[in-house]
Design a protein around this motif. Structure first.
Motif, PDB file in Angstrom:
ATOM      1  N   MET A 114       0.840  -1.194   0.000  1.00  0.00           N
ATOM      2  CA  MET A 114       0.000   0.000   0.000  1.00  0.00           C
ATOM      3  C   MET A 114       0.863   1.226   0.000  1.00  0.00           C
ATOM      4  O   MET A 114       1.881   1.310   0.667  1.00  0.00           O
ATOM      5  CB  MET A 114      -0.935  -0.098   1.201  1.00  0.00           C
ATOM      6  N   THR A 115       0.498   2.187  -0.757  1.00  0.00           N
ATOM      7  CA  THR A 115       1.268   3.409  -0.772  1.00  0.00           C
ATOM      8  C   THR A 115       0.636   4.381   0.187  1.00  0.00           C
ATOM      9  O   THR A 115      -0.576   4.483   0.295  1.00  0.00           O
ATOM     10  CB  THR A 115       1.279   4.024  -2.170  1.00  0.00           C
ATOM     11  N   THR A 116       1.450   5.071   0.890  1.00  0.00           N
ATOM     12  CA  THR A 116       0.898   5.930   1.910  1.00  0.00           C
ATOM     13  C   THR A 116       1.604   7.262   1.888  1.00  0.00           C
ATOM     14  O   THR A 116       2.765   7.368   1.546  1.00  0.00           O
ATOM     15  CB  THR A 116       1.093   5.321   3.302  1.00  0.00           C
ATOM     16  N   GLY A 117       0.887   8.262   2.265  1.00  0.00           N
ATOM     17  CA  GLY A 117       1.494   9.570   2.419  1.00  0.00           C
ATOM     18  C   GLY A 117       1.305   9.972   3.856  1.00  0.00           C
ATOM     19  O   GLY A 117       0.382   9.509   4.512  1.00  0.00           O
ATOM     20  N   GLU A 118       2.147  10.792   4.365  1.00  0.00           N
ATOM     21  CA  GLU A 118       2.111  11.257   5.745  1.00  0.00           C
ATOM     22  C   GLU A 118       2.140  10.121   6.736  1.00  0.00           C
ATOM     23  O   GLU A 118       1.832  10.263   7.894  1.00  0.00           O
ATOM     24  CB  GLU A 118       0.858  12.103   6.008  1.00  0.00           C
ATOM     25  N   VAL A 119       2.409   8.938   6.230  1.00  0.00           N
ATOM     26  CA  VAL A 119       2.527   7.815   7.129  1.00  0.00           C
ATOM     27  C   VAL A 119       3.990   7.465   7.114  1.00  0.00           C
ATOM     28  O   VAL A 119       4.524   7.071   6.097  1.00  0.00           O
ATOM     29  CB  VAL A 119       1.694   6.632   6.633  1.00  0.00           C
ATOM     30  N   GLY A 134       0.969   7.123  11.429  1.00  0.00           N
ATOM     31  CA  GLY A 134       1.012   8.569  11.284  1.00  0.00           C
ATOM     32  C   GLY A 134       1.474   9.282  12.539  1.00  0.00           C
ATOM     33  O   GLY A 134       1.818   8.723  13.512  1.00  0.00           O
ATOM     34  N   ASP A 187      -4.754  -1.452  -7.458  1.00  0.00           N
ATOM     35  CA  ASP A 187      -4.712  -1.554  -6.008  1.00  0.00           C
ATOM     36  C   ASP A 187      -5.909  -0.776  -5.504  1.00  0.00           C
ATOM     37  O   ASP A 187      -6.001   0.422  -5.735  1.00  0.00           O
ATOM     38  CB  ASP A 187      -3.445  -0.870  -5.453  1.00  0.00           C
ATOM     39  N   HIS A 195      -8.412   0.425  -2.370  1.00  0.00           N
ATOM     40  CA  HIS A 195      -8.651   0.579  -0.940  1.00  0.00           C
ATOM     41  C   HIS A 195     -10.088   1.039  -0.736  1.00  0.00           C
ATOM     42  O   HIS A 195     -10.536   1.960  -1.405  1.00  0.00           O
ATOM     43  CB  HIS A 195      -7.714   1.634  -0.347  1.00  0.00           C
ATOM     44  N   ARG A 237      -5.972  15.481  -1.389  1.00  0.00           N
ATOM     45  CA  ARG A 237      -4.833  16.260  -1.808  1.00  0.00           C
ATOM     46  C   ARG A 237      -4.637  16.066  -3.303  1.00  0.00           C
ATOM     47  O   ARG A 237      -4.927  15.003  -3.841  1.00  0.00           O
ATOM     48  CB  ARG A 237      -3.592  15.813  -1.051  1.00  0.00           C
ATOM     49  N   ALA A 257      -3.975  12.025  -3.048  1.00  0.00           N
ATOM     50  CA  ALA A 257      -4.033  11.340  -1.758  1.00  0.00           C
ATOM     51  C   ALA A 257      -5.330  11.672  -1.045  1.00  0.00           C
ATOM     52  O   ALA A 257      -5.942  12.706  -1.270  1.00  0.00           O
ATOM     53  CB  ALA A 257      -2.851  11.744  -0.878  1.00  0.00           C
ATOM     54  N   GLY A 302      -5.286  12.154  10.664  1.00  0.00           N
ATOM     55  CA  GLY A 302      -4.005  12.688  10.218  1.00  0.00           C
ATOM     56  C   GLY A 302      -3.257  11.778   9.266  1.00  0.00           C
ATOM     57  O   GLY A 302      -2.322  12.211   8.605  1.00  0.00           O
ATOM     58  N   THR A 303      -3.662  10.511   9.188  1.00  0.00           N
ATOM     59  CA  THR A 303      -2.976   9.624   8.260  1.00  0.00           C
ATOM     60  C   THR A 303      -3.464   9.905   6.847  1.00  0.00           C
ATOM     61  O   THR A 303      -4.466  10.598   6.646  1.00  0.00           O
ATOM     62  CB  THR A 303      -3.233   8.152   8.597  1.00  0.00           C
ATOM     63  N   ALA A 304      -2.770   9.354   5.889  1.00  0.00           N
ATOM     64  CA  ALA A 304      -3.128   9.613   4.510  1.00  0.00           C
ATOM     65  C   ALA A 304      -2.839   8.388   3.664  1.00  0.00           C
ATOM     66  O   ALA A 304      -2.094   7.495   4.072  1.00  0.00           O
ATOM     67  CB  ALA A 304      -2.340  10.809   3.980  1.00  0.00           C
ATOM     68  N   LEU A 305      -3.467   8.356   2.521  1.00  0.00           N
ATOM     69  CA  LEU A 305      -3.324   7.231   1.625  1.00  0.00           C
ATOM     70  C   LEU A 305      -3.082   7.805   0.224  1.00  0.00           C
ATOM     71  O   LEU A 305      -3.914   8.536  -0.300  1.00  0.00           O
ATOM     72  CB  LEU A 305      -4.643   6.448   1.664  1.00  0.00           C
ATOM     73  N   ASP A 306      -1.924   7.486  -0.335  1.00  0.00           N
ATOM     74  CA  ASP A 306      -1.633   7.962  -1.689  1.00  0.00           C
ATOM     75  C   ASP A 306      -2.502   7.230  -2.698  1.00  0.00           C
ATOM     76  O   ASP A 306      -2.763   6.044  -2.539  1.00  0.00           O
ATOM     77  CB  ASP A 306      -0.163   7.691  -2.039  1.00  0.00           C
TER      78      ASP A 306
END
Lengths: 106, 848
Positions: free
Chosen positions: A1-6, A106, B182, B184, B226, B234, B240-244
């Motif tokens: 999984m690609t994540t940002g801010e994580v 995060g 992919d 989610h 975003r 994203a 506060g977490t994020a998912l690209d």
């Protein structure tokens, strides 16, 4: 999984967790329980049982679940869902990197 | 005379269906019909959109013939004027005209509003470029345009996030996943498809969906999107977490299109409010149907109610049945979402205390079924994974049919026999297990051949080993057949298994462990458990290894319950209780002083005299345990384990005026001998110096009561906890040594034969007192010497676990696993002066 801010957080030396070991770590203001399965694989969930606050890192595990030591609620290590109650915990990506355990959250 | 004008606003499934129904009733001759649709197509089957997205063979995006309900010819053939791609913006109810955005003005005599609904986009930063334009890469999933645009966009992209884990969201996720993305799914609540499913079913669905490779995130509220280079990059969550991602599909619900109704002065609540004829409550010439209509407080989003509404509307409008009335729909849905069969009707769960709720779950196969019954009528049902019963349930639900007494029959196809037909009346040839093709005759033959247990017959014939739906019937048939034979149904094998993961009873398992020299729980799983490791089996297996090998086995911390890892009893706040050994309840001033010092040093929040005549230090932090033990310098009292705990005593002969036997001395001897012994469940003992029984020895696992000068009754199987049972006298014996020996023989037999967690008060009646006497006292089977020897081995292997404090077993044995936020929820109690204060002081363990 690609994540940002994580971001990955190094929480401990890999030797901290022998096979079958489990510990809780503070990651920022979060509490994450990290488990090393008998197979050597790592898993991570919230450290606190949502039912009554039990310490999940003190629970018993098998390849699929962790059982809270207080009231035996069992949580999937894959998705955090509860096998025997209306609760859920979060799960986190965790890996070993250069002799250290890295938890992504995060 | 000119025909009156019927104008239909909305060319979706509701509008078109209403017109079809009207035509069927001769409405084509009665009315001149015009239809507006703001999508530039004829009408299509919205339900098929998920197939379009998934690229199913039947519907390809470049060849959508299959998805159209009515091709353009249909409108011409029926003399319907179709205004496709034209939106009606206003109704003048007094002039009876509709105004469209292309300037068209039509007069009407009767008007049908079937504007349906649209995607609800929750207010989210970054969702929109401007008032009308979504950020590139963000899609709804509602229209044919949505689906085709999504497909075009997705072709170049890899990662998609679907916001909303309802029916539509899962369909979208499944469709995109079919294209190799992919995917989610993000659900703000805890449960997927929570409109239709309860939490347990939702959990099972989640497992199934994840098995397909779709990642599910629950409890995640989407806060913002975003963008990068002008298109979405994203999803950011409230935590506060994020998912690209490359694209976002929003399926967080729908909203009825009611703007037209509002502008035109119709009563609108959640949707346009209608009467039982589907007419606006304000205007008898305006009907509303489908998702934009609100009837008796309900707005329906499924097709079945829409069909019913369209029928009533057509009957009324055409005069085919002027009394036609819609009374609301009992919603029963059966659908395939993401390849999984789901059916749901009525309520999700019980709502009143006396509602019956029958449930079946087989998570591994993704199957869940439940029914809710009130006053003998089905008021709700939920089927996931296996919807074979849906027809029967829907009938019962719709018509309120009487239900079978055996409620479970509602959940399963009980192959062949009718409801009232029992095992006896069934024909031999009837197939009982459809999965493995086993008939009643084969089951009966198996019983006749000598298998008299349900589990045995199931293993031999494989009946009930498939979906398991027929197990109840298999049981009935086996029980009937055994009784016919004049036999008695044996206990089920699995009921006798020591742990659920290994098909062996305890003596067989012990033999296998010895024979194969299995010295760790991992080895036992590897050698004997067909499906490998199982958390629930670990603690009992560790216990068994202790009994078999005494000290000589490989300790695996993960195979122990937390109490056994740290030799203390976990408390509700995650701290521990420490109980040092005080043999026979006899202590000294020096011990008490040390205990007091330890309590001070470690700020122990509560010191409690236990029921077992000991002193309990409560609220000790895990990391303090080694220090507490070292400073106490007393052995463990084993107040935490499934083990020999304590021997209470009364004052006995030294001081008591009535004492017949020296109970304190005997109690100390017994505790000295058997301290810390591992056992299937805890063992609490007591010795009383006379039959006044001050130490309550009559209700102990092993109780010893002086009945004459150094003559003792040895009682077993007593209890005064959740169960109260007076112990049975195993024997009356002379002298301390004989008491100690006989107690040991009993305890070893119990250790080797009792089930996990089977207290003596269950074990003794199960085996039977006379049987125990024959084996243990009369040595009928010649096993006593062996029991004595093995007990002696165990006694010799005694090791005070609190010595671990000096030499921890592996890293982190005493690491605090309750991180780091102020805790205690348990107040500090100070003696009897009534003062109560919180022990918080900000330092112990953690809990948010």
């Amino acid at each position: 999984m690609t994540t940002g801010e994580v971001t990955g957080h190094r929480v401990a030396a890999a030797a901290d967790l022998p096979p079958g070991g489990s510990r809780a770590y503070a990651v920022g203001d979060m509490q994450v329980a990290v488990f090393r399965l008998r197979s050597g694989e790592l898993r991570a969930t919230d450290a606190v049982c949502p039912h009554a606050g039990g310490p999940l890192a003190d629970g018993q595990t098998d390849p699929t679940k962790v059982v809270c030591p207080l009231h035996s609620y069992a949580f999937s290590l894959a998705d955090g869902s509860c096998h025997n109650g209306d609760y859920a915990v979060r799960t986190y990506t965790v890996r070993e990197e250069a002799g250290e355990i890295v938890v992504e959250c995060g | 005379m000119e025909k009156p004008d019927l104008v239909v606003v909305g060319n979706g499934m509701a509008g078109a269906r209403a017109v079809e129904e009207i035509l069927e009733r001769g409405g084509g001759r009665q009315f001149r019909i015009s239809m507006f649709g703001d999508e530039p197509y004829g009408n299509y089957n919205r339900i098929m959109l998920s197939h379009v997205l998934a690229g199913d063979d039947a519907v390809h995006k470049n060849d959508l013939a299959e998805i159209y309900l009515n091709p353009l010819d249909w409108y011409a053939d029926n003399d319907i004027a179709l205004y496709a791609g034209v939106r009606v913006v206003r109704i003048d109810r007094f002039a009876r005209k509709v105004f469209a955005d292309d300037g068209t003005i039509l007069s009407y005599d009767k008007l049908i509003i079937a504007t349906g609904s649209r995607t609800f986009f929750p207010p989210t930063d970054g969702m929109w470029l401007d008032d009308r334009t979504l950020t590139p890469g963000v899609f709804g999933f509602r229209t044919l345009d949505d689906a085709t645009a999504m497909l075009d966009y997705a072709a170049e992209r890899r990662t998609a996030v679907v916001v909303g884990g309802g029916l539509l969201g899962l369909e979208a996720a499944y469709g995109l996943q079919q294209h190799g993305h992919d995917v989610h799914v993000v659900q703000s609540g805890p449960t997927l498809m929570n409109q239709q499913l309860d939490d347990e079913a939702g959990g099972i669905l989640r497992t199934v969906v994840e098995r397909m490779g779709i990642t599910v995130h629950t409890g995640k509220r989407t806060a913002a999107l975003r963008a990068h280079d002008g298109s979405v990059s994203a999803v950011v969550f409230a935590d506060g977490t994020a998912l690209d991602c490359d694209m976002v599909v929003v399926t967080a619900g729908i909203r009825p299109n009611v703007g037209l109704g509002v502008i035109s002065g119709l009563t609108v609540e959640r949707a346009i409010v209608t009467d039982d004829q589907m007419r606006s409550v304000d205007d008898a010439d305006i009907y509303a149907v489908g998702e934009c209509a609100q009837h008796r407080g309900e707005v329906y989003g499924l097709v079945a109610p829409l069909w019913e509404q369209a029928t009533v509307l057509a009957n009324h409008l055409t005069g085919a049945d002027p009394k036609a009335a819609y009374h609301g729909s009992r919603i029963a849905t059966k659908l395939k979402v993401a390849g999984v069969d789901v059916a749901a009707m009525g309520v999700k769960g019980p709502q009143r205390p006396d509602d019956e709720w029958v449930r079946f779950a087989e998570p591994k196969r993704g199957i869940y079924k439940s029914v809710v019954i009130r006053d003998g009528r089905l008021i709700g049902a939920m089927l996931l994974g296996d919807t074979k019963q849906v027809a029967f349930l829907t009938q019962s639900f719709d018509r309120g049919l009487p239900l079978p007494e055996e409620r479970v029959e509602l959940l399963f196809e009980l192959a062949g026999p009718g409801e009232e037909q029992g095992a006896a009346e069934m024909d031999e040839s009837v197939q009982v297990c459809n999965c493995n093709g086993v008939s009643k005759g084969e089951l009966v033959a198996c019983v006749r051949a000598g298998t008299h247990t349900v589990g045995g017959v199931m293993t031999a014939t494989r009946a009930g080993k498939g979906c398991g739906a027929c197990k109840g019937l298999v049981r009935d048939i086996v029980e009937w057949a055994v009784t016919e034979d004049g036999g008695e149904v044996g206990e089920d094998e699995s009921a006798s298994w020591y742990v659920p993961s290994i098909p062996m009873d305890k003596p067989t398992l012990i033999a296998a462990v010895r024979e194969q020299n299995l010295r760790s729980v991992s080895q036992v799983f590897a050698a004997l458990a067909p499906d490998g490791e199982d958390a629930a089996s670990k603690m009992p297996l560790t216990s068994l290894l202790r009994v078999v090998w005494n000290g000589e086995f490989v300790h695996e911390n993960d195979a122990k319950f937390i109490n056994d890892r740290v030799h203390a009893n976990i408390q509700r706040d995650g701290t521990f209780s420490v109980v040092p050994q005080i043999k026979g309840g006899v202590t000294t001033a020096e011990q008490l002083r040390r205990i007091a010092d330890v309590a001070d040093k470690y700020a122990v929040p509560m010191i409690k005299i236990t029921g077992g005549q000991r002193i309990d230090l409560l609220g000790v932090r895990k990391e303090d345990l080694p220090g507490v033990w070292a400073d106490l310098d007393m052995p463990s009292g084993y107040a935490y384990g499934k083990s020999f705990r304590t021997v209470k005593s009364c004052v006995g002969t030294d001081f008591c005026r009535y004492g017949l036997g020296d109970s304190t001395d005997l109690a100390v001897k017994i505790e000295q001998q058997y301290q810390g012994l591992e056992s299937p469940a805890k063992l609490k003992l007591a010795v009383a110096g006379c039959p006044r029984n001050c130490s309550e020895a009559l209700v102990k696992d092993v109780g010893v009561v002086a009945v004459d000068d150094d003559r003792w009754d040895v009682l077993v199987g007593g209890a005064a906890g959740a169960s109260v049972r007076r112990g049975d006298v195993l024997a009356t014996v002379d002298g301390h040594d004989e008491v100690v020996r006989l107690a040991g023989v009993f305890m070893q037999y119990y250790r080797e034969n009792a089930r996990w967690l089977e207290r003596t008060y269950d074990f003794v009646p199960r085996v039977g007192l006379s049987e125990l006497k024959a084996i243990l006292v009369d040595d009928r089977d010649g096993v006593v010497t062996g029991l004595e020897e093995r007990m002696q081995d165990a006694v010799d292997a005694y090791h005070d676990p609190w010595q671990d404090g000096r030499d921890p077993r592996g890293p982190g044995q005493f690491a605090d696993n309750l991180p780091l936020i102020p805790l205690p929820q348990v107040p500090v109690r100070r003696a009897a002066d009534g003062s109560l204060q919180s022990s918080a002081a900000g330092k112990i363990g953690a809990r948010p």
